[in-house]
Design a protein around this motif. Structure first.
Motif, PDB file in Angstrom:
ATOM      1  N   MET A   1       0.850  -1.169   0.000  1.00  0.00           N
ATOM      2  CA  MET A   1       0.000   0.000   0.000  1.00  0.00           C
ATOM      3  C   MET A   1       0.896   1.232   0.000  1.00  0.00           C
ATOM      4  N   SER A   2       0.618   2.135  -0.919  1.00  0.00           N
ATOM      5  CA  SER A   2       1.417   3.358  -1.013  1.00  0.00           C
ATOM      6  C   SER A   2       1.024   4.331   0.104  1.00  0.00           C
ATOM      7  N   PRO A   3       1.864   5.341   0.355  1.00  0.00           N
ATOM      8  CA  PRO A   3       1.507   6.331   1.385  1.00  0.00           C
ATOM      9  C   PRO A   3       0.176   7.036   1.092  1.00  0.00           C
ATOM     10  N   ALA A   4      -0.093   7.349  -0.164  1.00  0.00           N
ATOM     11  CA  ALA A   4      -1.356   8.001  -0.526  1.00  0.00           C
ATOM     12  C   ALA A   4      -2.542   7.065  -0.278  1.00  0.00           C
ATOM     13  N   GLN A   5      -2.379   5.783  -0.612  1.00  0.00           N
ATOM     14  CA  GLN A   5      -3.447   4.809  -0.372  1.00  0.00           C
ATOM     15  C   GLN A   5      -3.683   4.635   1.126  1.00  0.00           C
ATOM     16  N   ARG A   6      -2.612   4.584   1.895  1.00  0.00           N
ATOM     17  CA  ARG A   6      -2.737   4.458   3.352  1.00  0.00           C
ATOM     18  C   ARG A   6      -3.470   5.673   3.921  1.00  0.00           C
ATOM     19  N   GLU A   7      -3.163   6.852   3.402  1.00  0.00           N
ATOM     20  CA  GLU A   7      -3.817   8.071   3.862  1.00  0.00           C
ATOM     21  C   GLU A   7      -5.327   8.007   3.590  1.00  0.00           C
TER      22      GLU A   7
ATOM     23  N   PHE B   1      -7.146   5.260   3.178  1.00  0.00           N
ATOM     24  CA  PHE B   1      -7.724   4.238   4.047  1.00  0.00           C
ATOM     25  C   PHE B   1      -7.949   4.775   5.451  1.00  0.00           C
ATOM     26  N   VAL B   2      -6.983   5.478   5.998  1.00  0.00           N
ATOM     27  CA  VAL B   2      -7.114   6.024   7.352  1.00  0.00           C
ATOM     28  C   VAL B   2      -8.262   7.031   7.404  1.00  0.00           C
ATOM     29  N   ILE B   3      -8.405   7.849   6.375  1.00  0.00           N
ATOM     30  CA  ILE B   3      -9.510   8.816   6.327  1.00  0.00           C
ATOM     31  C   ILE B   3     -10.850   8.091   6.355  1.00  0.00           C
ATOM     32  N   VAL B   4     -11.006   7.069   5.517  1.00  0.00           N
ATOM     33  CA  VAL B   4     -12.262   6.319   5.463  1.00  0.00           C
ATOM     34  C   VAL B   4     -12.521   5.623   6.798  1.00  0.00           C
ATOM     35  N   ASP B   5     -11.502   4.993   7.357  1.00  0.00           N
ATOM     36  CA  ASP B   5     -11.638   4.283   8.622  1.00  0.00           C
ATOM     37  C   ASP B   5     -12.037   5.234   9.756  1.00  0.00           C
ATOM     38  N   GLU B   6     -11.355   6.347   9.872  1.00  0.00           N
ATOM     39  CA  GLU B   6     -11.652   7.312  10.931  1.00  0.00           C
ATOM     40  C   GLU B   6     -13.025   7.947  10.728  1.00  0.00           C
ATOM     41  N   TRP B   7     -13.413   8.181   9.481  1.00  0.00           N
ATOM     42  CA  TRP B   7     -14.728   8.751   9.183  1.00  0.00           C
ATOM     43  C   TRP B   7     -15.821   7.813   9.693  1.00  0.00           C
TER      44      TRP B   7
ATOM     45  N   VAL C   1      -9.259   5.158  -4.370  1.00  0.00           N
ATOM     46  CA  VAL C   1     -10.305   4.317  -3.768  1.00  0.00           C
ATOM     47  C   VAL C   1     -10.478   3.042  -4.586  1.00  0.00           C
ATOM     48  N   ASP C   2     -10.493   3.170  -5.916  1.00  0.00           N
ATOM     49  CA  ASP C   2     -10.622   1.987  -6.777  1.00  0.00           C
ATOM     50  C   ASP C   2      -9.504   0.992  -6.515  1.00  0.00           C
ATOM     51  N   ARG C   3      -8.304   1.489  -6.371  1.00  0.00           N
ATOM     52  CA  ARG C   3      -7.163   0.610  -6.120  1.00  0.00           C
ATOM     53  C   ARG C   3      -7.281  -0.084  -4.760  1.00  0.00           C
ATOM     54  N   LEU C   4      -7.761   0.648  -3.749  1.00  0.00           N
ATOM     55  CA  LEU C   4      -7.948   0.041  -2.429  1.00  0.00           C
ATOM     56  C   LEU C   4      -9.049  -1.015  -2.459  1.00  0.00           C
ATOM     57  N   VAL C   5     -10.058  -0.823  -3.296  1.00  0.00           N
ATOM     58  CA  VAL C   5     -11.096  -1.831  -3.474  1.00  0.00           C
ATOM     59  C   VAL C   5     -10.495  -3.068  -4.136  1.00  0.00           C
ATOM     60  N   GLU C   6      -9.648  -2.865  -5.156  1.00  0.00           N
ATOM     61  CA  GLU C   6      -8.975  -3.985  -5.827  1.00  0.00           C
ATOM     62  C   GLU C   6      -8.076  -4.755  -4.857  1.00  0.00           C
TER      63      GLU C   6
ATOM     64  N   ARG D   1     -23.418   3.824  -6.730  1.00  0.00           N
ATOM     65  CA  ARG D   1     -24.149   4.236  -5.531  1.00  0.00           C
ATOM     66  C   ARG D   1     -23.245   5.154  -4.726  1.00  0.00           C
ATOM     67  N   GLY D   2     -23.750   6.266  -4.294  1.00  0.00           N
ATOM     68  CA  GLY D   2     -22.968   7.209  -3.521  1.00  0.00           C
ATOM     69  C   GLY D   2     -22.813   6.796  -2.069  1.00  0.00           C
ATOM     70  N   ARG D   3     -21.738   7.198  -1.479  1.00  0.00           N
ATOM     71  CA  ARG D   3     -21.452   6.980  -0.054  1.00  0.00           C
ATOM     72  C   ARG D   3     -21.576   5.528   0.390  1.00  0.00           C
ATOM     73  N   THR D   4     -20.952   4.636  -0.356  1.00  0.00           N
ATOM     74  CA  THR D   4     -20.935   3.228   0.050  1.00  0.00           C
ATOM     75  C   THR D   4     -19.521   2.742   0.323  1.00  0.00           C
ATOM     76  N   ILE D   5     -18.548   3.631   0.363  1.00  0.00           N
ATOM     77  CA  ILE D   5     -17.158   3.263   0.622  1.00  0.00           C
ATOM     78  C   ILE D   5     -17.034   2.924   2.110  1.00  0.00           C
ATOM     79  N   ARG D   6     -16.450   1.752   2.407  1.00  0.00           N
ATOM     80  CA  ARG D   6     -16.268   1.360   3.799  1.00  0.00           C
ATOM     81  C   ARG D   6     -15.114   0.377   3.911  1.00  0.00           C
ATOM     82  N   PRO D   7     -14.481   0.294   5.079  1.00  0.00           N
ATOM     83  CA  PRO D   7     -13.470  -0.734   5.299  1.00  0.00           C
ATOM     84  C   PRO D   7     -14.123  -2.119   5.234  1.00  0.00           C
ATOM     85  N   VAL D   8     -13.362  -3.125   4.886  1.00  0.00           N
ATOM     86  CA  VAL D   8     -13.922  -4.467   4.710  1.00  0.00           C
ATOM     87  C   VAL D   8     -14.479  -5.054   6.001  1.00  0.00           C
TER      88      VAL D   8
END
Length: 74
Positions: A1-7, A9-15, A44-49, A59-66
């Protein structure tokens, strides 16, 4: 995971921990303070992959940690 991807992920997780809902791509972009919607969508697409995030297409606002599961969303 790159630093940008980690950033992202942390944003989504904390949100999720704070608001119990999904951030929009614009929310993620604003929290990062850099890049555009397209760049944020690619991250986000890459983190989903990678299997770190889940979301429903078109669908809007469906991004979430696994680790977060909802019967209505899946």
């Amino acid at each position: 995971m790159s630093p940008a991807q980690r950033e992202v992920f942390v944003i989504v997780d904390e949100w999720w921990k704070r608001f119990h809902s999904s951030p929009s791509l614009r929310d993620i972009m604003d929290m990062r303070g850099k890049g555009g919607i397209g760049n944020t969508a690619r991250l986000v697409d890459r983190l989903v992959e990678l299997g770190v995030l889940k979301r429903l297409k078109n669908r809007g606002r469906t991004i979430r940690p696994v680790y977060i599961n909802f019967r209505k969303v899946e």
